[in-house]
Scaffold this active site. Sequence first.
Site, PDB file in Angstrom:
ATOM      1  N   HIS A 122       0.919  -1.110   0.002  1.00 41.87           N
ATOM      2  CA  HIS A 122      -0.095  -0.100  -0.034  1.00 41.87           C
ATOM      3  C   HIS A 122       1.087   1.176  -0.054  1.00 41.87           C
ATOM      4  O   HIS A 122       0.891   1.990   0.937  1.00 41.87           O
ATOM      5  CB  HIS A 122      -1.005  -0.067   1.268  1.00 41.87           C
ATOM      6  N   GLU A 167      -4.445  -0.127  -5.303  1.00 39.05           N
ATOM      7  CA  GLU A 167      -4.603   1.003  -6.356  1.00 39.05           C
ATOM      8  C   GLU A 167      -3.367   1.287  -7.135  1.00 39.05           C
ATOM      9  O   GLU A 167      -2.689   2.390  -7.104  1.00 39.05           O
ATOM     10  CB  GLU A 167      -5.051   2.118  -5.569  1.00 39.05           C
ATOM     11  N   GLU A 354     -12.696  -0.969  -0.311  1.00 35.42           N
ATOM     12  CA  GLU A 354     -12.562   0.585   0.413  1.00 35.42           C
ATOM     13  C   GLU A 354     -13.828   1.215  -0.295  1.00 35.42           C
ATOM     14  O   GLU A 354     -14.150   1.084  -1.389  1.00 35.42           O
ATOM     15  CB  GLU A 354     -11.351   1.318  -0.211  1.00 35.42           C
TER      16      GLU A 354
HETATM   17  C1  GBH Z   1      -7.611   5.693  -1.366  1.00 28.88           C
HETATM   18  O1  GBH Z   1      -7.197   6.359  -2.433  1.00 28.88           O
HETATM   19  C2  GBH Z   1      -6.402   4.902  -0.700  1.00 28.88           C
HETATM   20  O2  GBH Z   1      -6.170   3.625  -1.105  1.00 28.88           O
HETATM   21  C3  GBH Z   1      -6.362   5.321   0.848  1.00 28.88           C
HETATM   22  O3  GBH Z   1      -5.191   5.060   1.353  1.00 28.88           O
HETATM   23  C4  GBH Z   1      -6.761   6.451   1.216  1.00 28.88           C
HETATM   24  O4  GBH Z   1      -6.737   6.985   2.364  1.00 28.88           O
HETATM   25  C5  GBH Z   1      -8.054   6.612   0.851  1.00 28.88           C
HETATM   26  O5  GBH Z   1      -8.423   6.318  -0.459  1.00 28.88           O
HETATM   27  C6  GBH Z   1      -8.813   8.218   0.988  1.00 28.88           C
HETATM   28  O6  GBH Z   1      -8.231   8.831   0.004  1.00 28.88           O
HETATM   29  O7  GBH Z   1     -11.004  14.554  -7.675  1.00 28.88           O
HETATM   30  O8  GBH Z   1     -13.088  14.548  -6.843  1.00 28.88           O
HETATM   31  O9  GBH Z   1     -12.547  13.140  -8.581  1.00 28.88           O
HETATM   32  C7  GBH Z   1      -8.258   6.997  -3.045  1.00 28.88           C
HETATM   33  C8  GBH Z   1      -8.007   7.685  -4.442  1.00 28.88           C
HETATM   34  C9  GBH Z   1      -8.059   9.448  -5.880  1.00 28.88           C
HETATM   35  C10 GBH Z   1      -9.946   8.327  -4.819  1.00 28.88           C
HETATM   36  C11 GBH Z   1      -8.647  10.811  -6.155  1.00 28.88           C
HETATM   37  C12 GBH Z   1     -10.763   9.770  -5.306  1.00 28.88           C
HETATM   38  C13 GBH Z   1     -10.674  11.485  -7.115  1.00 28.88           C
HETATM   39  C14 GBH Z   1     -11.484  12.647  -6.177  1.00 28.88           C
HETATM   40  N1  GBH Z   1      -8.760   8.789  -4.740  1.00 28.88           N
HETATM   41  N2  GBH Z   1     -10.158  10.545  -6.368  1.00 28.88           N
HETATM   42  S1  GBH Z   1     -12.092  13.662  -7.477  1.00 28.88           S
END
Ligand code: GBH
Length: 450
Positions: A122, A167, A354
Site C-alpha cells: 500500500h 490501487e 474501500e
Molecule cells: C484510497 O485512495 C487509498 O487507498 C487510501 O489509502 C486513502 O486513504 C483513501 O483512498 C482516501 O483517500 O478529484 O473529486 O474526482 C483513493 C484515491 C484518488 C479516490 C482521487 C478519489 C478523485 C476524487 N482517490 N479520487 S475527485
Amino acid sequence: MANRHDLPLGFRWGASTAAYQIEGAVDEDGRGRSVWDTFCERPGAVRDGHTGAVACDHYHRYPEDIALMRDLGLDGYRFSIAWPRVLPTGSGPVNPRGLAFYDRLVDALLAAGITPVPTLFHWDLPQALEDDGGWLNRDTAHRFAEYTAVVADRLGDRVPAWITLNEPFVHMVYGYALGIHAPGRTLLLDALPTAHHQLLGHGLAAAVLRERGLEVMIANNLTPVRPASDDPADVEAATAYDALHNRLFTDPLLRGSYPDLSAFGVTEDLGGAVRPGDLKLIAEPGLDGLGVNYYNPTLIAAPTDPGLPFAEAPIEGVPRTAFGWPVVPDGLRELLVHLHEVYGEALPPVTITENGCSVADEPEDGRIHDRARIDYLDGHLRAVAAAVEQGVDVRGYFTWSLLDNFEWAEGYHQRFGLVHVDFETQARTPKASYAWYRDLIAAHRGRSAA
Ligand code: GBH
C-alpha cells in the site's frame, strides 16, 4: 432501489487501513525507510508538514484497536504490511522483529474472531528500492515476489486470502506521473512502465501465494467513466480515460492483454516495458476475487490541453465530502454492473475493499455526529445491494476507514474514520457512524442466522 438488508447470506463486513497511515513507530524494531518517510521531509509535499512518524500509534495500540473492531462485529480487517519493516532495504536480510509485529497482529485478530486480510503493498516502498528506480525498474517486481514469499511463509498458516497491490493506478499517477504522492516523480506519461511493473509484481506474487494454497486478490480503485455529453468527441475522450484508469489494470488480469492506449500515443508494449511472456505471468495465476475501491464516478469531456486525449469535468448538483469529492452512491452500482457486463464469466467475485468519505467532524459534548458519513455508507450499501440484485457477485464490503489516519498529502486534515482519533492524546472515540455500522452488521447477521 434495493434495501441494504437484501445483501446475501454470508456477506462479509469489514474495515480497511494501511500501514503508513496508522502504524507510526517508523524508527522502531529495525524498520527501514520507505519512500513516504522521505517524501514527508520534502518541503511543501504534505499539508502543514505532517508526517506518518506517529500517525495513530497503532504499532503499539493495536490491542485497543482490535477491541474496537471486535465490538464493531467485523468479519474481516484489511490492513497492509509495511515492506520496509520486513525487509528494511527491500531485499536481502529479513528483519525478524518487523515480521513479529504482523505475527502478533494476526494472532490477536484471530483471537478476536476477525479474519486478517493483508495487503502486501500500500505505497510504502522501501527507499533502497526507490533508489534503484522503484517501480520504474522491472527488478522491483521480482523483489516484490521475494518479499511476498517471506511474509506468506510466516503468516500463510493463519491467513487464507491476500491482496497483492493497493490501487496501482493511483500509485502510478500520484506517485510517478504528477508527484502528489511519494516518490514524488513528475514523469507524466513516462510513468506508464510503473503500471506494467506493478502488474508484473502482482502476477509473480500471485504465483508465490498460489503455490502455498493461498487466495489472491488485488484492490483496484475503479471509477465509472461518464462522457460529459453525447457529443462523439466527449464519448471518445471518455473511452480513452476509461482505458487508462480502469482497463489498464483489469484487462491484463482478466483478459491477458492491455487495452488500446493509442489515444495517448502509447504503444501496446507500454513504452517498451512489456516483454514476451509477461502478460501470461500477470493473467495466469488468476484472481480469486477482485477488490474494488470506490469513491466517486468521473465525468470526462473532450480535451482542452493538447497533451492529453481527455479533460476532467466537474460533477454538478450532488453533495460533496469534506475533501470536495462528489457523492454519487449509484456510481457504485453502475461500476459493478458495468464490470459484470464487460468481463462476464471472467469477472471473479467482487469485494468492496474501500468505500467511505472524509467528514469534518469535531467532537461536540464528547460525541461525533457524523451524519454525512452514515448517509454516505448507507447510500453505497444500497447501491451494492442493487448491483447484487442485477446479478453481480459481491461477497463483502470493507469501509475506509476504521480510524481517522494520515491521509497522505493531506496529512491529518481529512478524517475518514468510524473512530475519531485525537492526534495529540491518541484517544479513540467511536463516532455515530461506528454505532450505526455495528447495528447494521448485527441486524444483517441476525437475518442471516434466521
Ligand atoms: C484510497 O485512495 C487509498 O487507498 C487510501 O489509502 C486513502 O486513504 C483513501 O483512498 C482516501 O483517500 O478529484 O473529486 O474526482 C483513493 C484515491 C484518488 C479516490 C482521487 C478519489 C478523485 C476524487 N482517490 N479520487 S475527485
